[in-house]
Write a protein that holds these residues in place. Structure first.
Motif, PDB file in Angstrom:
ATOM      1  N   ARG A  98      -5.418  32.243  -1.599  1.00 26.66           N
ATOM      2  CA  ARG A  98      -4.145  31.536  -1.690  1.00 26.66           C
ATOM      3  C   ARG A  98      -4.219  30.156  -1.030  1.00 26.66           C
ATOM      4  O   ARG A  98      -3.520  29.218  -1.442  1.00 26.66           O
ATOM      5  CB  ARG A  98      -3.023  32.384  -1.086  1.00 26.66           C
ATOM      6  N   LYS A  99      -5.047  30.044  -0.010  1.00 22.94           N
ATOM      7  CA  LYS A  99      -5.226  28.721   0.584  1.00 22.94           C
ATOM      8  C   LYS A  99      -5.878  27.767  -0.415  1.00 22.94           C
ATOM      9  O   LYS A  99      -5.508  26.585  -0.516  1.00 22.94           O
ATOM     10  CB  LYS A  99      -6.100  28.800   1.854  1.00 22.94           C
ATOM     11  N   VAL A 100      -6.853  28.294  -1.133  1.00 25.44           N
ATOM     12  CA  VAL A 100      -7.530  27.465  -2.145  1.00 25.44           C
ATOM     13  C   VAL A 100      -6.504  26.947  -3.157  1.00 25.44           C
ATOM     14  O   VAL A 100      -6.471  25.758  -3.507  1.00 25.44           O
ATOM     15  CB  VAL A 100      -8.651  28.269  -2.827  1.00 25.44           C
ATOM     16  N   THR A 101      -5.656  27.855  -3.585  1.00 20.95           N
ATOM     17  CA  THR A 101      -4.632  27.479  -4.561  1.00 20.95           C
ATOM     18  C   THR A 101      -3.661  26.441  -3.982  1.00 20.95           C
ATOM     19  O   THR A 101      -3.298  25.465  -4.642  1.00 20.95           O
ATOM     20  CB  THR A 101      -3.839  28.732  -4.989  1.00 20.95           C
ATOM     21  N   ALA A 102      -3.256  26.680  -2.723  1.00 16.78           N
ATOM     22  CA  ALA A 102      -2.323  25.748  -2.078  1.00 16.78           C
ATOM     23  C   ALA A 102      -2.954  24.361  -1.952  1.00 16.78           C
ATOM     24  O   ALA A 102      -2.316  23.342  -2.263  1.00 16.78           O
ATOM     25  CB  ALA A 102      -1.915  26.271  -0.701  1.00 16.78           C
ATOM     26  N   PHE A 103      -4.188  24.331  -1.526  1.00 17.77           N
ATOM     27  CA  PHE A 103      -4.850  23.023  -1.385  1.00 17.77           C
ATOM     28  C   PHE A 103      -5.018  22.346  -2.751  1.00 17.77           C
ATOM     29  O   PHE A 103      -4.990  21.124  -2.848  1.00 17.77           O
ATOM     30  CB  PHE A 103      -6.192  23.162  -0.672  1.00 17.77           C
ATOM     31  N   VAL A 140      -1.788  20.699  -3.321  1.00 15.08           N
ATOM     32  CA  VAL A 140      -1.699  19.507  -2.476  1.00 15.08           C
ATOM     33  C   VAL A 140      -2.514  18.374  -3.089  1.00 15.08           C
ATOM     34  O   VAL A 140      -2.061  17.227  -3.199  1.00 15.08           O
ATOM     35  CB  VAL A 140      -2.203  19.816  -1.045  1.00 15.08           C
ATOM     36  N   ARG A 141      -3.697  18.723  -3.536  1.00 14.22           N
ATOM     37  CA  ARG A 141      -4.568  17.697  -4.106  1.00 14.22           C
ATOM     38  C   ARG A 141      -3.933  17.010  -5.302  1.00 14.22           C
ATOM     39  O   ARG A 141      -3.984  15.783  -5.438  1.00 14.22           O
ATOM     40  CB  ARG A 141      -5.905  18.328  -4.516  1.00 14.22           C
ATOM     41  N   LYS A 142      -3.346  17.833  -6.158  1.00 14.69           N
ATOM     42  CA  LYS A 142      -2.736  17.233  -7.353  1.00 14.69           C
ATOM     43  C   LYS A 142      -1.612  16.279  -6.990  1.00 14.69           C
ATOM     44  O   LYS A 142      -1.487  15.183  -7.533  1.00 14.69           O
ATOM     45  CB  LYS A 142      -2.193  18.346  -8.257  1.00 14.69           C
ATOM     46  N   LYS A 181       0.827  -1.201   0.000  1.00 15.97           N
ATOM     47  CA  LYS A 181       0.000   0.000   0.000  1.00 15.97           C
ATOM     48  C   LYS A 181       0.866   1.257   0.000  1.00 15.97           C
ATOM     49  O   LYS A 181       2.050   1.202   0.283  1.00 15.97           O
ATOM     50  CB  LYS A 181      -0.931  -0.032   1.220  1.00 15.97           C
ATOM     51  N   ARG A 182       0.223   2.361  -0.333  1.00 16.00           N
ATOM     52  CA  ARG A 182       0.934   3.633  -0.453  1.00 16.00           C
ATOM     53  C   ARG A 182       0.297   4.684   0.447  1.00 16.00           C
ATOM     54  O   ARG A 182      -0.939   4.734   0.585  1.00 16.00           O
ATOM     55  CB  ARG A 182       0.881   4.141  -1.894  1.00 16.00           C
ATOM     56  N   ALA A 183       1.138   5.540   1.021  1.00 12.21           N
ATOM     57  CA  ALA A 183       0.634   6.641   1.837  1.00 12.21           C
ATOM     58  C   ALA A 183       1.361   7.924   1.491  1.00 12.21           C
ATOM     59  O   ALA A 183       2.543   7.908   1.155  1.00 12.21           O
ATOM     60  CB  ALA A 183       0.812   6.338   3.315  1.00 12.21           C
ATOM     61  N   VAL A 184       0.609   9.035   1.563  1.00  9.56           N
ATOM     62  CA  VAL A 184       1.198  10.365   1.468  1.00  9.56           C
ATOM     63  C   VAL A 184       1.031  11.025   2.835  1.00  9.56           C
ATOM     64  O   VAL A 184      -0.015  10.886   3.466  1.00  9.56           O
ATOM     65  CB  VAL A 184       0.499  11.203   0.380  1.00  9.56           C
ATOM     66  N   LEU A 185       2.074  11.728   3.273  1.00 10.78           N
ATOM     67  CA  LEU A 185       2.024  12.386   4.586  1.00 10.78           C
ATOM     68  C   LEU A 185       1.969  13.896   4.412  1.00 10.78           C
ATOM     69  O   LEU A 185       2.749  14.455   3.627  1.00 10.78           O
ATOM     70  CB  LEU A 185       3.275  12.034   5.405  1.00 10.78           C
ATOM     71  N   LEU A 186       1.079  14.538   5.153  1.00  9.49           N
ATOM     72  CA  LEU A 186       1.022  15.999   5.180  1.00  9.49           C
ATOM     73  C   LEU A 186       1.517  16.474   6.543  1.00  9.49           C
ATOM     74  O   LEU A 186       1.038  15.996   7.567  1.00  9.49           O
ATOM     75  CB  LEU A 186      -0.405  16.504   4.946  1.00  9.49           C
ATOM     76  N   VAL A 187       2.466  17.418   6.519  1.00  2.00           N
ATOM     77  CA  VAL A 187       3.068  17.872   7.777  1.00  2.00           C
ATOM     78  C   VAL A 187       3.220  19.391   7.795  1.00  2.00           C
ATOM     79  O   VAL A 187       3.099  20.053   6.755  1.00  2.00           O
ATOM     80  CB  VAL A 187       4.472  17.242   7.975  1.00  2.00           C
ATOM     81  N   THR A 188       3.481  19.910   8.986  1.00  2.00           N
ATOM     82  CA  THR A 188       3.809  21.324   9.121  1.00  2.00           C
ATOM     83  C   THR A 188       5.215  21.406   9.692  1.00  2.00           C
ATOM     84  O   THR A 188       6.161  21.080   9.002  1.00  2.00           O
ATOM     85  CB  THR A 188       2.787  22.035  10.027  1.00  2.00           C
ATOM     86  N   ASP A 231      -0.489  10.029  -6.686  1.00  2.00           N
ATOM     87  CA  ASP A 231      -0.010   8.747  -6.151  1.00  2.00           C
ATOM     88  C   ASP A 231      -1.145   7.765  -5.881  1.00  2.00           C
ATOM     89  O   ASP A 231      -0.887   6.613  -5.529  1.00  2.00           O
ATOM     90  CB  ASP A 231       0.754   8.976  -4.836  1.00  2.00           C
ATOM     91  N   ALA A 232      -2.393   8.219  -6.008  1.00  6.30           N
ATOM     92  CA  ALA A 232      -3.542   7.369  -5.680  1.00  6.30           C
ATOM     93  C   ALA A 232      -3.286   6.592  -4.390  1.00  6.30           C
ATOM     94  O   ALA A 232      -3.340   5.360  -4.359  1.00  6.30           O
ATOM     95  CB  ALA A 232      -3.853   6.423  -6.843  1.00  6.30           C
ATOM     96  N   PRO A 233      -2.993   7.295  -3.301  1.00  6.64           N
ATOM     97  CA  PRO A 233      -2.573   6.591  -2.079  1.00  6.64           C
ATOM     98  C   PRO A 233      -3.742   5.914  -1.376  1.00  6.64           C
ATOM     99  O   PRO A 233      -4.892   6.324  -1.511  1.00  6.64           O
ATOM    100  CB  PRO A 233      -2.008   7.714  -1.214  1.00  6.64           C
TER     101      PRO A 233
END
Lengths: 294, 294, 294, 294
Positions: free
Chosen positions: B157-162, B165-167, B91-98, B172-174
């Motif tokens: 700008r948040k909309v654009t950033a997200f 992120v979405r793309k 399986k595959r995972a993508v991680l989102l972090v700050t 990766d179709a995680p």
């Protein structure tokens, strides 16, 4: 049970500053007091210092009243509130109950076994169903009926009922009034009159699921742990200072009824622990939070 | 690490009725399948039946696609939703972090050690500070800056950033999108697009202290246990189905900073456990609650 | 990470008698020292008194060496052993490892994140497999091969290998030598040379399942909880003073391999907690037992 | 208490092979049985399959004896041992006690409250001190004195005393014989006669501190957690199959007496949980280990 040695327990909270420990320790050293337990806590943000000190009564050349007289100027100098208890004087508790018997039974059993340092002077119930258990332990039981939902003049009759409860409780001047699953909301004036002595057990991990039917709320939310909270009763329902909490794991297979049953073990233990600490003068309250010197 | 044997994992939820277990068990017995794990749950109130069955791939005379084709009519007959996974496919995972690194570091370490059955295909951060750790593990790191409070055109700008992120994520179709202390609220359309795959770790024992700065809230309330909650992200903030929770004891001596530090150990463990169960197809969701076949 | 304020940490153990707290508290009050933490323990049976006091360095009109000089006569008068640490001086640790990476990875991650107040000066491994992880963190790795079972001149070569380990360790004069799943029995002379500094993690709830393959032993006995123990290494194998322990629930469904995997989470946490307490001078040892001032 | 619906509980263990679940599930589906709980476990190493299935009695067109007759050929075909219980028939337990009252009191309270599905038919004590508690619950108490250390003809008199205990116990044909802190070693022939029914609570986290005075042993070793173990009594002292265990944290401030007091809470809970699972037919034993279908 072996009888523990007699102790004097000093608790104090005062504005924090340098030298408090030295002041108290010197006072006790000058008396020749043998300290058997000592705990300190300074809340830097609030600027408050708290301590609990236990001394061997046999090491002190005076009785508890003289000790109080001697310590009063020290406490005055530190500008704090304090109390000195004598473990040779048995504390007293009154229990308020409804129909749930697990907490009542647990406390009666612990007192019978000598596990809790307290005399239960009476139990007050708004149903009669628990009278046999209480009587079997030789404790007086008082039935004070409360009006149910939809009964006429409910509010007025609740006032009257609480007035009767108050008289019964105050007649014993108890050190603890334990709401052992009492299921009636204490009126504000009783919370105030019994401030720091009325102890409630709430069957959730507060602040989650305050109010009614917490296990139902917990089941609906799908939490993976359920809990119980022992706290001092205040006029702000389920928001008083928390003395003790604990949790137990549940899973998707647990129905609400399972949670009710399994939660009882946590309620019993959390109430017994909280009450013990209260009776042993281990709990100080500051700014709606407790300091528990375990 | 020894490589575990290949398994096919069947999960199914369907309306409850008599004979479901018999139907599935007979299907598998007819195939000659050797069942290595089987778990069932019937929610009587909701009338829903759930099961997870694991079969030894070597015992089945077909590959996973054939098994899917063979099982489809059974599932259709039962009227349920189902899925069949093949543990031979990583399986595959993508991680989102700050900026917080404890969960990231923990997950990277577990993958490196072969403890978690997943490939981390990329890490997306809205700061660059964690890039070195990620790169040291040979995982691609993408910096997608998010506008801070008070910056011009923040919402746009948040909309654009997200969108960016979405793309990156969708490329990766995680199987899992892990918000490893991401600290940005996912927009509703992403929660929907990633429903059942977006996993968040919240640093409180939900539903207590939802929202921002939960340790500060916990400290103010004076609770005796703090916790963490791993849940699926939904449009309703911090209210998604809970996968796993745990708590740790604190006391009056713990400052908010102590709670933050100590809570990290619970966050790490709860996220790692929740993610593992998700990756092993142990988690089914019904009515905003999870069934976790551990 | 915010840098915590500089503290001096005083630990003392001495024969118990009346007036010790007063003596120390007066000394500190006379210096104008602001005490931020204070803990005491009197072991009545053993007649031993222990204390840990933390003072704000900014409140003391001297540096740590002057404080040591000033306090020495007080300690001498009390007849005890004492130590004064300065949190402004970063402590050092050397890690010994074999092939298991979970404890190593966890400690490296905590140091990188600033969670543990220590510098890892080097890692010594008897295999090379962990070198890449260590190097990715910028820490020197030393490979000291140990002879396996059945290899010629095994005992002699082990002596030589340990001699090399000793030289590497002693070159750094570390405050902690951490056996992070080292899997080699330290010779008695090294236990002695590193007494009170060599910290081991044992993968069982000692004294249960001492020795080799504890998870296998636990599985065979059918226990319902497995654990880990962090202790000081002594010549008496797995019998040194226990610093910290914890457990996790298992059930009949857990194979030995499951226990090994699940136990890692407990090993990580227990070692990290024990090491933290050691580094913060919270651990005193008396009569093969620890006093841990948490 | 609401009366739970009547259930038939089927437990089976047999050699593992393909198709067992299908065979049992088909049998139940053909009967029209509504399964309310189902759990399986296959021990691959031992080649043993175990299951517990609970069916709603109302869904089955026969009484429990007919069900037994119908299921017998299925079990014979599978080559296993099985049992079918009827929750409509109240189980019976005999309690053996000495002087410690916490477990006794807890069990009596739970039965009174309807928490444990059992009738306590009698309590047998080798001292008279617990007679008042037992009588207050309306349960017959039998005093069977045992000779103390140093008394003449001790061994012979113990044999006679155990013979009397045996007669009293066997007269009730109980489903459980609970050693609720009985403190006498059961002779091997009674362990055998009551195999799988005699349940003991040991006041340590076995296998640590088997034998006498476990809290003293624990204090001496300086462990950081103490525990209790509920297990089936076997001729091999403290080595029978473990049903349940739990632990509680202690620290250097806890004396042996504190451990004794605090350990009681764990003993109570562990015994109550273990006994409940036994009474609900959730415990199967294989190779000196238990499978507990919670």
């Amino acid at each position: 049970m072996t009888v523990p040695d007699r102790r004097y327990v000093i608790t104090l909270s005062c504005p924090d500053r340098t030298g408090i420990v030295a002041r108290i320790a010197s006072f006790l050293a000058d008396l020749g007091a043998s300290i058997t337990e000592a705990a300190y806590h300074a809340d830097v943000d609030a600027g408050v210092f708290c301590t609990r000190q236990v001394v061997d009564a046999a090491s002190v050349p005076c009785d508890v009243d003289e000790l109080r007289a001697l310590f009063a100027p020290v406490a005055a100098e530190l500008g704090g509130e304090h109390r000195i208890s004598d473990t040779g004087v048995r504390k007293r508790a009154v229990l308020l109950v409804t129909r749930d018997q697990h907490c009542l039974h647990d406390l009666l059993g612990r007192v019978w076994a000598g596990e809790l340092p307290v005399e239960i002077t009476r139990v007050i119930g708004n149903h009669t169903s628990l009278e046999p258990i209480v009587s079997a332990h030789g404790v007086p039981f008082h039935h004070v009926p409360f009006p149910g939902p939809g009964e006429p003049q409910r509010e007025q009759r609740k006032v009257t009922a609480f007035e009767e409860v108050r008289k019964l409780v105050d007649a014993d001047a108890p050190d603890a009034i334990v709401l052992a699953r009492f299921m009636q909301v204490l009126p504000a004036h009783l919370c105030e009159a019994w401030a720091g002595r009325a102890i409630n057990i709430h069957h959730s991990f507060l602040p989650s699921f305050a109010g009614a039917r917490p296990y139902h709320q917990a089941h609906r939310r799908g939490v993976k742990l359920i809990g119980a909270t022992c706290h001092y009763a205040t006029a702000d329902l389920d928001a008083g200072p928390i003395i003790e909490q604990d949790v137990i794991r549940v899973d998707h297979g647990d129905t609400t009824a399972d949670m009710v049953r399994r939660g009882r073990d946590i309620e019993r233990m959390v109430l017994a622990r909280g009450l013990r600490w209260h009776l042993e003068d281990r709990v100080l309250v500051h700014d709606n939070r407790t300091i528990v010197f375990r």
